[in-house]
Write an enzyme that holds these catalytic residues in place. Sequence first.
Site, PDB file in Angstrom:
ATOM      1  N   SER A 220       1.357  -1.624  -0.361  1.00 54.48           N
ATOM      2  CA  SER A 220       0.026  -0.102   0.447  1.00 54.48           C
ATOM      3  C   SER A 220       0.784   1.375  -0.214  1.00 54.48           C
ATOM      4  O   SER A 220       0.285   2.324  -0.686  1.00 54.48           O
ATOM      5  CB  SER A 220      -0.778  -0.280   1.099  1.00 54.48           C
ATOM      6  OG  SER A 220      -0.074   0.151   2.453  1.00 54.48           O
TER       7      SER A 220
ATOM      8  N   CYS B 275      -6.704  -6.292  -0.142  1.00 54.00           N
ATOM      9  CA  CYS B 275      -5.521  -6.027   1.176  1.00 54.00           C
ATOM     10  C   CYS B 275      -4.902  -4.986   0.704  1.00 54.00           C
ATOM     11  O   CYS B 275      -5.695  -4.121   1.791  1.00 54.00           O
ATOM     12  CB  CYS B 275      -4.498  -7.385   0.449  1.00 54.00           C
ATOM     13  SG  CYS B 275      -3.424  -7.710   2.081  1.00 54.00           S
TER      14      CYS B 275
ATOM     15  N   HIS C  90      -7.247 -12.035  -0.118  1.00 55.19           N
ATOM     16  CA  HIS C  90      -6.636 -12.020  -2.265  1.00 55.19           C
ATOM     17  C   HIS C  90      -7.767 -13.159  -2.987  1.00 55.19           C
ATOM     18  O   HIS C  90      -7.714 -13.748  -3.282  1.00 55.19           O
ATOM     19  CB  HIS C  90      -5.654 -12.322  -2.474  1.00 55.19           C
ATOM     20  CG  HIS C  90      -5.033 -11.145  -1.640  1.00 55.19           C
ATOM     21  ND1 HIS C  90      -4.388 -10.286  -2.797  1.00 55.19           N
ATOM     22  CD2 HIS C  90      -3.902 -11.330  -0.077  1.00 55.19           C
ATOM     23  CE1 HIS C  90      -3.332  -9.520  -2.238  1.00 55.19           C
ATOM     24  NE2 HIS C  90      -3.406  -9.486  -0.379  1.00 55.19           N
TER      25      HIS C  90
ATOM     26  N   GLU D 268      -8.237 -12.469  -5.869  1.00 58.16           N
ATOM     27  CA  GLU D 268      -8.072 -13.376  -7.330  1.00 58.16           C
ATOM     28  C   GLU D 268      -7.258 -14.532  -7.565  1.00 58.16           C
ATOM     29  O   GLU D 268      -6.837 -14.790  -8.690  1.00 58.16           O
ATOM     30  CB  GLU D 268      -7.554 -11.318  -7.590  1.00 58.16           C
ATOM     31  CG  GLU D 268      -6.103 -11.750  -7.105  1.00 58.16           C
ATOM     32  CD  GLU D 268      -6.150 -11.064  -5.399  1.00 58.16           C
ATOM     33  OE1 GLU D 268      -5.094 -10.852  -5.171  1.00 58.16           O
ATOM     34  OE2 GLU D 268      -6.992 -10.817  -5.332  1.00 58.16           O
TER      35      GLU D 268
END
Length: 200
Positions: A55, A85, A175, A177
């Site tokens: 981040s 996240c 996550h 994905e």
Amino acid sequence: MNRDKPLSVGVLAVQGAFEEHAAMLGRLGADPFLLRKRADADRKMDALVLPGGESTVQGKLLRELDMLEPLRQKISAGLPVMGTCAGMILLAKTLENDAAVYFGLMDITVRRNAYGRQLGSFTAKERFADQGETVMPFIRAPYIAAAGPGTEILAEVNGKAVAARQKNMLALSFHPEVTQETTVHRYFLNMAYSAGQDWG
């Protein structure tokens, strides 16, 4: 919005797990494109994904590339956005263990690296919203320490909030994905279809 027309979904691609999100969205019939520079942030889109990663690095690059403010304006105007996240950290109004603020639009307080570096990663299988159970991979994950009254908690793991929605914003500690399950991305695309607006 016409469900026969693929949704155009911008995926922030300055750092992190953006390729996996784009692949999942494409698999579900959306039309993803990568946001790497200011001109990409100005493109027309029906929804936006902020992926996992670092981040601090993402926030720095968003500012350096002059993408933070145009994307903030779109999200503020109602553009459906999913942050996973690191993306959740970017959306949060407050970080419990960090003074940084990025988009600062979602009424949640997030604890960064909440599960500790030693654990590294783990996987849980819990209920997500009204969609039944889904696999939730956590990688040095944050969690939601507090949420405002307009924020709905969509999932918890071991008593900690790990997914939430506030109007057009969906935030996840995990996550989705990196799994083969499409539950979360389908939920998000349905959010975008329900929004039914051209955000420019």
